[in-house]
Enzyme design. Structure first.
Site, mmCIF file in Angstrom:
data_model
loop_
_atom_site.group_PDB
_atom_site.id
_atom_site.type_symbol
_atom_site.label_atom_id
_atom_site.label_comp_id
_atom_site.label_asym_id
_atom_site.label_seq_id
_atom_site.Cartn_x
_atom_site.Cartn_y
_atom_site.Cartn_z
ATOM 1 N N SER A 1 0.588 -1.382 -0.040
ATOM 2 C CA SER A 1 0.062 0.131 0.163
ATOM 3 C C SER A 1 0.898 1.481 -0.074
ATOM 4 C CB SER A 1 -0.981 0.072 1.065
ATOM 5 O OG SER A 1 -1.731 -1.270 1.347
ATOM 6 N N HIS B 1 -1.885 -2.613 -6.599
ATOM 7 C CA HIS B 1 -2.459 -2.612 -5.207
ATOM 8 C C HIS B 1 -3.942 -2.647 -5.091
ATOM 9 C CE1 HIS B 1 -3.612 0.593 -2.223
ATOM 10 N NE2 HIS B 1 -3.299 -0.481 -1.500
ATOM 11 N N GLU C 1 -4.810 0.007 -8.275
ATOM 12 C CA GLU C 1 -3.644 0.823 -8.814
ATOM 13 C C GLU C 1 -2.799 -0.117 -9.264
ATOM 14 O OE1 GLU C 1 -3.655 4.633 -5.687
ATOM 15 O OE2 GLU C 1 -2.838 2.606 -5.151
ATOM 16 N N ASN D 1 -3.832 6.251 -1.249
ATOM 17 C CA ASN D 1 -3.425 6.569 0.058
ATOM 18 C C ASN D 1 -2.516 7.674 0.374
ATOM 19 O OD1 ASN D 1 -4.584 4.357 1.256
ATOM 20 N ND2 ASN D 1 -2.769 2.721 0.869
#
Length: 691
Positions: free
Chosen positions: A411, A432, A444, A482
């Site tokens: 992440s 991801h 992602e 994130n």
């Protein structure tokens, strides 16, 4: 789409030259590659054809079909931003209904939106088992505009029409036959079956607009309306679709048709439809890569890490037919994962989500890492520890066959550093997934510095095969999602430190349209995850930057969120979470230690600071080249973080607000945040690009 791709024709043939069975029958074929998307030129061609055939002496019937494996795959959405231009689809359908001879729609592939409305304008519908039908206009903030609400209710009733229109779901042929959406399912040759069905009509017309709605009880209608309203909370098109379906049952047909059309055209220029269409096109842009690299063939996948995320990734691949090898260095964890997967598969079968639990589990083989030598793709899903990941990638590099791709599900961590632990950095990248991996649509695709074009193309292709929305990102702390979410989290913490409560912040953002309030999301994700990141980055933190210690104190007390029963909220007595006086005390004490005079922060300031944070951090990512385009960021925030789709994502939303207001919001957020937060210098350029 190029002009060559847009070119097409509507062919009229007389197959009686090849078969006497077709005597006095015309075959009309829509041939507008690649998917027969409805367009102005197609409508004009269709209208000309049916007006001409209506006056043809001796003609007793017409079969209408589509070329290249599709009937009509919906309207050309690019036309929606321009004024509606004649001929309109209702005119074409009126011409079909006005034909003195019956018309049978022969449906193969997609008959969606205006395509299915076209079929509903015919006197009968036959379909192959590959056919997919539906009215998905509500998913684009619209309602059917060519009689779909009225004519479908004549086949399936008002209650079922509400469900089908509001959900916008695509219905496979077998279910469509069961519901009555088509008259017959074809096992052999489609056109021959359509001809047979046409002859059973014996020259008689059967106009759906002239029929009463199929039976629906008032109870069923009320229940369908309640479910649809709950599902589409805040969506204008949902309320309008329900109203249109119900009106079609009581108004004179022509009035209902005109009212439906007017509503559809009004919604087409509304902000919600524009936002949803923006996301529709954003998905297609995100999946297009520069160059012409060919994807590698991927059939077998090795997932290393049998925790919750690894299990979800394994299911996501198996559900789409990939062979999956699942491994973990902890044999006990692997055994527990196997049992959990079996139980989850059985539950999915019971709920009707999958055809067979046994078939799904047959594709997932728990075992040892060293037995994965034949895998085409490896997905690492172990703990967020750089040294552990580097060691695993070195091991996988040694055992994987040439051309196998190694990806990390990290992440946050630097995948370039992970790639350098191998002798194949060009074959290393990131995938991801978002938790739960089998359900969340966003993936992602992390492009490392040495990632080859073929590997990038392969991973985007694989994500699409999984039914996901792939967004390419460069390596950065937290990538796109994130990183933005961490800035959002920090701003939430600033607000709490200054005087807001977690429940105030959550309420304000839910009112804006977020799927969940941020503090509820933090608790759901687990506070220990962000805590681990903060501890990892602590040596690099600017000591002058503002830092809120409350989350650290919560974690030190073992309050990691829902999984421990307490976090920002208390879940011990209520699974939905309730405010905790102990948290309020902790917050007040932290403010006092810093000499912060707590104040009541207006809802507007809470909303503006948090939205400005999202927009500003997005601009920074674009400036650094981490994200490629503003629409990619909108996709990530909508599909991964609960930003309201009806607003199109943070940058689409911001670009449509008064410019001075957005810039003022950003300046206010920066001023309130103190050292460590700066306004993006490219913010205005990003807003220009997002318009």
């Amino acid at each position: 789409m190029t002009s060559a791709e847009r070119a097409g024709t509507v062919r009229v043939e007389r197959p009686e030259e090849q078969s006497p069975d077709w005597a006095a029958i015309a075959l009309v074929t829509i041939d507008y590659p690649p998917v027969n998307a409805g367009s102005e030129s197609m409508r004009r061609d269709l209208l000309d054809v049916f007006e001409r055939l209506s006056g043809e002496a001796g003609l007793t019937g017409i079969v209408l079909t589509g070329a290249s494996g599709n009937f009509v795959g919906g309207s050309d959405i690019r036309e929606f931003d321009a004024p509606a231009r004649a001929p309109h689809l209702p005119e074409v359908i009126a011409a079909i209904e006005a034909c003195p001879m019956p018309v049978v729609a022969a449906i193969d592939g997609a008959a969606l939106g205006g395509g299915y409305e076209l079929a509903l304008g015919c006197d009968a519908r036959v379909a192959t088992r590959k056919a997919v039908l539906g009215l998905p206009e509500v998913t684009l903030g619209l309602i059917p505009g060519a009689g779909g609400t009225l004519r479908l209710s004549r086949l399936v009733g008002v209650a079922k029409t509400i469900d089908l229109v509001v959900s916008g779901r695509r219905v496979k042929a077998a279910e469509a036959l069961h519901l009555g959406m088509v008259d017959a399912l074809v096992e052999g040759d489609l056109l021959s079956a359509a001809l047979v069905h046409l002859k059973t009509l014996a020259g008689a017309k059967r106009l759906l607009r002239d029929l009463p709605p199929a039976s629906s009880s008032e109870t069923d209608i009320a229940e369908a309306e309640a479910v649809a309203s709950k599902r589409g909370k805040g969506a204008v098109a949902v309320a309008e679709a329900i109203a249109a379906v119900k009106a079609s049952a009581v108004l004179p047909p022509q009035q209902a048709l005109e009212q439906e059309r007017a509503t559809s055209l009004r919604l087409r220029v509304g902000p919600q439809s524009k936002a949803l269409r923006h996301l529709f096109f954003a998905e297609r842009a995100a999946a297009k890569l520069p160059g012409n690299a060919s994807p590698r063939q991927i059939a077998s996948v090795g997932v290393v890490g049998a925790g919750q995320m690894g299990q979800g990734i394994a299911i996501a691949f198996a559900q789409r037919g990939f062979r999956v090898a699942l491994a973990d260095t902890d044999r006990g964890c692997l055994d527990r994962a196997a049992e959990t997967l079996k139980a989850n598969a059985a539950e999915q079968e019971t709920r009707g989500r999958i055809r067979s639990a046994d078939e799904l589990m047959a594709l997932i083989a728990p075992g040892e890492i060293d037995a994965m030598t034949d895998c085409d793709l490896f997905v690492e899903a172990i703990t967020e520890n750089m040294e552990a990941k580097k060691a695993l990638f070195a091991r996988l590099d040694a055992l994987a066959k040439p051309g196998a791709i190694l990806v990390s599900n990290t992440s946050y961590l630097d995948i370039d550093e992970i790639a350098r632990a191998t002798d194949r950095p060009g074959d290393v990248a990131g995938l991801h997934f978002f938790n739960p991996a089998a359900i969340m649509r966003l993936v992602e695709v992390v492009q490392t510095a040495e990632c080859s074009p073929e590997v990038l193309a392969t991973l985007v292709s694989v994500a699409r095969r999984l039914g996901k929305v792939p967004v390419v990102t460069r390596v950065s702390e937290g990538f796109i999602g994130n990183r933005i979410f961490n800035a959002y989290r920090r701003q939430c913490e600033f607000l709490v430190e200054e005087g807001s409560s977690p429940e105030d912040v959550d309420r304000v953002m839910r009112d804006f349209g977020m799927a969940m309030g941020p503090f509820a999301v933090f608790d759901l994700a687990g506070l220990d995850i962000a805590w681990a990141t903060r501890k990892r980055l602590a040596p690099m933190r600017d000591p002058r930057a503002r830092y809120v210690e409350v989350p650290d104190r919560l974690c030190e007390a073992g309050r990691f969120g829902r999984k421990t029963g307490r976090g920002w909220y208390d879940y011990s007595a209520d699974p939905r979470g309730v405010p905790d006086p102990n948290v309020r005390t902790l917050i007040n004490e932290a403010s006092t230690r810093k000499g912060i005079a707590r104040r009541t922060i207006p809802d507007a300031e809470i909303r503006d600071r948090l939205l400005a944070t999202l927009v500003n951090e997005a601009a920074l990512l674009l400036d650094e080249g981490v994200a490629q385009r503003p629409s990619d960021i909108d996709l990530v925030l909508v599909n991964g973080y609960g930003f309201p789709a009806l607003k199109g994502g943070p940058l689409h939303w911001a670009a449509r607000q008064p410019r001075a207001e957005i810039l003022s919001m950003a300046d206010g957020m920066v001023a309130a945040s103190g050292c460590g937060t700066e306004r993006a210098t490219n913010l205005e350029a990003v807003l220009d690009a997002a318009e």
